[in-house]
Design a protein around this motif. Structure first.
Motif, PDB file in Angstrom:
ATOM      1  N   ALA A 150       0.805  -1.219   0.000  1.00 53.08           N
ATOM      2  CA  ALA A 150       0.000   0.000   0.000  1.00 53.08           C
ATOM      3  C   ALA A 150       0.844   1.278   0.000  1.00 53.08           C
ATOM      4  CB  ALA A 150      -0.961  -0.025   1.186  1.00 53.08           C
ATOM      5  N   PRO A 151       1.926   1.377   0.802  1.00 55.65           N
ATOM      6  CA  PRO A 151       2.742   2.592   0.728  1.00 55.65           C
ATOM      7  C   PRO A 151       3.372   2.825  -0.645  1.00 55.65           C
ATOM      8  CG  PRO A 151       3.164   1.455   2.798  1.00 55.65           C
ATOM      9  CD  PRO A 151       2.322   0.533   1.963  1.00 55.65           C
ATOM     10  N   MET A 152       3.764   1.760  -1.334  1.00 49.48           N
ATOM     11  CA  MET A 152       4.314   1.931  -2.680  1.00 49.48           C
ATOM     12  C   MET A 152       3.260   2.493  -3.627  1.00 49.48           C
ATOM     13  SD  MET A 152       6.409  -1.626  -3.093  1.00 49.48           S
ATOM     14  CE  MET A 152       7.285  -2.344  -1.699  1.00 49.48           C
ATOM     15  N   VAL A 153       2.052   1.952  -3.546  1.00 46.84           N
ATOM     16  CA  VAL A 153       0.971   2.467  -4.390  1.00 46.84           C
ATOM     17  C   VAL A 153       0.656   3.909  -4.011  1.00 46.84           C
ATOM     18  CG1 VAL A 153      -1.488   2.213  -4.927  1.00 46.84           C
ATOM     19  CG2 VAL A 153       0.014   0.204  -4.905  1.00 46.84           C
ATOM     20  N   ALA A 154       0.680   4.214  -2.722  1.00 48.64           N
ATOM     21  CA  ALA A 154       0.427   5.594  -2.279  1.00 48.64           C
ATOM     22  C   ALA A 154       1.444   6.553  -2.879  1.00 48.64           C
ATOM     23  CB  ALA A 154       0.457   5.664  -0.753  1.00 48.64           C
ATOM     24  N   SER A 155       2.682   6.093  -3.037  1.00 51.64           N
ATOM     25  CA  SER A 155       3.721   6.955  -3.602  1.00 51.64           C
ATOM     26  C   SER A 155       3.440   7.302  -5.058  1.00 51.64           C
ATOM     27  CB  SER A 155       5.094   6.274  -3.497  1.00 51.64           C
ATOM     28  OG  SER A 155       5.242   5.240  -4.460  1.00 51.64           O
ATOM     29  N   ALA A 156       2.640   6.489  -5.739  1.00 57.31           N
ATOM     30  CA  ALA A 156       2.326   6.722  -7.148  1.00 57.31           C
ATOM     31  C   ALA A 156       1.137   7.654  -7.345  1.00 57.31           C
ATOM     32  CB  ALA A 156       2.050   5.388  -7.846  1.00 57.31           C
ATOM     33  N   LEU A 157       0.282   7.786  -6.347  1.00 58.21           N
ATOM     34  CA  LEU A 157      -0.976   8.503  -6.540  1.00 58.21           C
ATOM     35  C   LEU A 157      -0.805   9.970  -6.907  1.00 58.21           C
ATOM     36  CD1 LEU A 157      -3.340   6.910  -3.875  1.00 58.21           C
ATOM     37  CD2 LEU A 157      -2.703   6.141  -6.171  1.00 58.21           C
ATOM     38  N   PRO A 158       0.165  10.710  -6.316  1.00 57.06           N
ATOM     39  CA  PRO A 158       0.310  12.113  -6.724  1.00 57.06           C
ATOM     40  C   PRO A 158       0.688  12.288  -8.190  1.00 57.06           C
ATOM     41  CG  PRO A 158       1.418  11.719  -4.625  1.00 57.06           C
ATOM     42  CD  PRO A 158       1.047  10.377  -5.177  1.00 57.06           C
ATOM     43  N   ARG A 159       1.170  11.217  -8.818  1.00 54.33           N
ATOM     44  CA  ARG A 159       1.573  11.302 -10.226  1.00 54.33           C
ATOM     45  C   ARG A 159       0.476  10.833 -11.172  1.00 54.33           C
ATOM     46  NH1 ARG A 159       6.483   7.643 -10.494  1.00 54.33           N
ATOM     47  NH2 ARG A 159       5.783   6.774  -8.514  1.00 54.33           N
ATOM     48  N   LEU A 160      -0.668  10.427 -10.638  1.00 50.86           N
ATOM     49  CA  LEU A 160      -1.801  10.014 -11.463  1.00 50.86           C
ATOM     50  C   LEU A 160      -2.911  11.058 -11.401  1.00 50.86           C
ATOM     51  CD1 LEU A 160      -2.542   6.209 -10.864  1.00 50.86           C
ATOM     52  CD2 LEU A 160      -1.909   7.293 -13.024  1.00 50.86           C
ATOM     53  N   PRO A 161      -3.540  11.389 -12.521  1.00 54.34           N
ATOM     54  CA  PRO A 161      -4.683  12.314 -12.508  1.00 54.34           C
ATOM     55  C   PRO A 161      -5.962  11.578 -12.131  1.00 54.34           C
ATOM     56  CG  PRO A 161      -4.194  11.680 -14.760  1.00 54.34           C
ATOM     57  CD  PRO A 161      -3.156  10.997 -13.899  1.00 54.34           C
ATOM     58  N   LEU A 162      -6.074  11.173 -10.875  1.00 50.62           N
ATOM     59  CA  LEU A 162      -7.172  10.293 -10.466  1.00 50.62           C
ATOM     60  C   LEU A 162      -8.537  10.843 -10.834  1.00 50.62           C
ATOM     61  CD1 LEU A 162      -6.151   8.925  -6.935  1.00 50.62           C
ATOM     62  CD2 LEU A 162      -6.154   7.726  -9.129  1.00 50.62           C
ATOM     63  N   GLY A 163      -8.716  12.144 -10.672  1.00 53.36           N
ATOM     64  CA  GLY A 163     -10.016  12.744 -10.948  1.00 53.36           C
ATOM     65  C   GLY A 163     -10.417  12.697 -12.405  1.00 53.36           C
ATOM     66  N   GLU A 164      -9.473  12.359 -13.288  1.00 50.31           N
ATOM     67  CA  GLU A 164      -9.752  12.300 -14.719  1.00 50.31           C
ATOM     68  C   GLU A 164      -9.828  10.869 -15.237  1.00 50.31           C
ATOM     69  OE1 GLU A 164      -6.691  14.549 -16.619  1.00 50.31           O
ATOM     70  OE2 GLU A 164      -6.901  16.245 -15.224  1.00 50.31           O
ATOM     71  N   LEU A 165      -9.830   9.889 -14.320  1.00 50.65           N
ATOM     72  CA  LEU A 165      -9.783   8.480 -14.727  1.00 50.65           C
ATOM     73  C   LEU A 165     -11.050   7.734 -14.334  1.00 50.65           C
ATOM     74  CD1 LEU A 165      -6.107   7.628 -13.651  1.00 50.65           C
ATOM     75  CD2 LEU A 165      -6.931   8.321 -15.922  1.00 50.65           C
ATOM     76  N   ASP A 166     -11.348   6.687 -15.099  1.00 48.76           N
ATOM     77  CA  ASP A 166     -12.433   5.766 -14.759  1.00 48.76           C
ATOM     78  C   ASP A 166     -11.908   4.513 -14.078  1.00 48.76           C
ATOM     79  OD1 ASP A 166     -14.439   7.323 -16.215  1.00 48.76           O
ATOM     80  OD2 ASP A 166     -13.478   6.569 -18.032  1.00 48.76           O
ATOM     81  N   LEU A 167     -10.722   4.087 -14.495  1.00 48.11           N
ATOM     82  CA  LEU A 167     -10.186   2.796 -14.081  1.00 48.11           C
ATOM     83  C   LEU A 167      -8.685   2.904 -13.883  1.00 48.11           C
ATOM     84  CD1 LEU A 167     -10.520  -0.398 -13.862  1.00 48.11           C
ATOM     85  CD2 LEU A 167     -10.036  -0.441 -16.324  1.00 48.11           C
ATOM     86  N   VAL A 168      -8.186   2.319 -12.802  1.00 51.57           N
ATOM     87  CA  VAL A 168      -6.748   2.181 -12.583  1.00 51.57           C
ATOM     88  C   VAL A 168      -6.435   0.696 -12.479  1.00 51.57           C
ATOM     89  CG1 VAL A 168      -4.825   2.555 -10.991  1.00 51.57           C
ATOM     90  CG2 VAL A 168      -6.414   4.426 -11.479  1.00 51.57           C
ATOM     91  N   ILE A 169      -5.490   0.235 -13.281  1.00 48.04           N
ATOM     92  CA  ILE A 169      -5.020  -1.146 -13.194  1.00 48.04           C
ATOM     93  C   ILE A 169      -3.615  -1.123 -12.619  1.00 48.04           C
ATOM     94  CG2 ILE A 169      -4.508  -3.279 -14.431  1.00 48.04           C
ATOM     95  CD1 ILE A 169      -6.474  -2.394 -16.586  1.00 48.04           C
ATOM     96  N   ILE A 170      -3.420  -1.863 -11.549  1.00 46.38           N
ATOM     97  CA  ILE A 170      -2.109  -1.971 -10.910  1.00 46.38           C
ATOM     98  C   ILE A 170      -1.466  -3.266 -11.392  1.00 46.38           C
ATOM     99  CG2 ILE A 170      -0.887  -2.200  -8.718  1.00 46.38           C
ATOM    100  CD1 ILE A 170      -3.305  -0.723  -7.426  1.00 46.38           C
ATOM    101  N   GLU A 171      -0.401  -3.149 -12.188  1.00 44.02           N
ATOM    102  CA  GLU A 171       0.333  -4.343 -12.587  1.00 44.02           C
ATOM    103  C   GLU A 171       1.362  -4.646 -11.512  1.00 44.02           C
ATOM    104  OE1 GLU A 171       2.894  -6.521 -16.127  1.00 44.02           O
ATOM    105  OE2 GLU A 171       2.262  -4.444 -16.418  1.00 44.02           O
ATOM    106  N   ASN A 172       1.054  -5.626 -10.683  1.00 45.88           N
ATOM    107  CA  ASN A 172       1.908  -5.953  -9.558  1.00 45.88           C
ATOM    108  C   ASN A 172       3.194  -6.632 -10.025  1.00 45.88           C
ATOM    109  OD1 ASN A 172       2.594  -6.439  -6.725  1.00 45.88           O
ATOM    110  ND2 ASN A 172       0.382  -6.327  -6.358  1.00 45.88           N
TER     111      ASN A 172
END
Length: 278
Positions: A150-172
């Motif tokens: 979860a902390p690694m994914v949290a580190s990515a969130l500021p670099r994603l335009p979440l408000g402009e997306l419908d779907l996020v796929i995390i390739e683990n």
């Protein structure tokens, strides 16, 4: 939902993070959350290394759960659906994602969090399809872990335009053990299993198969060349996760990819690939 069944006429032979013991994932175990997935506290009786390791394990997982809840709050606030895509190395996740983006990205706003220990090779392969892509290398400040937490994914969130997306796929990160143990704030989990891995894998890695909402049986184009027992695989899968949804796909030929895209689209209430391609 499509199911994976052998064709009756075909011959289908054709560590800074402590790891969770497989006994912790038995149905009804207090270690599991309400969806049968790892929680933050559980039965550590399988460990013989003493109370200190158990305490460290609980602290790691407890912090991960806290950050996963924060991630989920951020995703919910943005109205985005998140799918955690997991597999062993080489099962075909990136090839599957490239074909998925080719079909869905022109019609849906998609973000990718690409997890790898080193290199940007997989992230580079996904460029040019219209998705927002963020790379997380676990070897860069995260100890080279064999999974995303979860902390690694949290580190990515500021670099994603979440408000402009419908779907996020995390390739683990490719691994059949560790990714299953760490929630990251996802809504759903999908697992890619390649027929080249062998029909016994659900029995050997039950936590991974048990944690998935969907199992994608990939590389089906290779079945005529393999000694793969599809019926045995299905029995083994049912033994660890009865009734789980299964799709047979070939990321290389495109078989089953529309059904996978429809599953993704339905996860956030949008028309699926069949409609968007008409």
């Amino acid at each position: 939902m499509g199911r994976f069944h052998p064709h009756p006429d075909s011959h289908l032979h054709a560590d800074s993070h402590a790891h969770v013991d497989s006994h912790a994932h038995r149905p009804g175990n207090p270690y599991e959350d309400g969806r049968g997935r790892p929680g933050s506290v559980g039965d550590h009786s399988g460990y013989s290394t003493g109370a200190e390791r158990v305490e460290v394990l609980e602290r790691i997982l407890g912090e991960n759960e806290r950050v996963a809840r924060a991630n989920r709050t951020a995703f919910d606030a943005a109205g985005v659906t998140v799918v955690n895509l997991m597999s062993a190395p080489g099962a075909g996740k990136t090839t599957l994602l490239a074909e998925t983006l080719r079909r869905l990205a022109p019609h849906r706003r998609i973000g990718i969090i690409e997890g790898d220990i080193e290199t940007s090779l997989d992230a580079d392969r996904l460029e040019g399809f219209g998705a927002a892509i963020v790379l997380v290398n676990t070897g860069n400040g995260f100890g080279g872990e064999c999974h995303l937490d979860a902390p690694m994914v949290a580190s990515a969130l500021p670099r994603l335009p979440l408000g402009e997306l419908d779907l996020v796929i995390i390739e683990n990160v490719g691994n059949l053990v560790c990714p299953a143990e760490f929630a990251v704030g996802e809504d759903l989990r999908a697992m890619v299993f390649a027929v080249t891995e062998g029909e016994e894998k659900p029995l050997k890695y039950p936590a991974m198969f048990r944690s998935a909402d969907l199992v994608l049986v990939n590389k089906t184009d290779l079945l005529p060349h393999l000694d793969f027992d599809a019926e045995a695989f299905r029995r083994n899968l049912d033994a660890v996760h009865p009734g789980v949804d299964v799709l047979a796909v070939s990321a290389r030929t495109g078989e089953g990819i529309n059904a996978w895209c429809d599953w993704l689209a339905n996860s956030f209430g949008a028309p699926g690939a069949a409609q968007t391609q008409r």
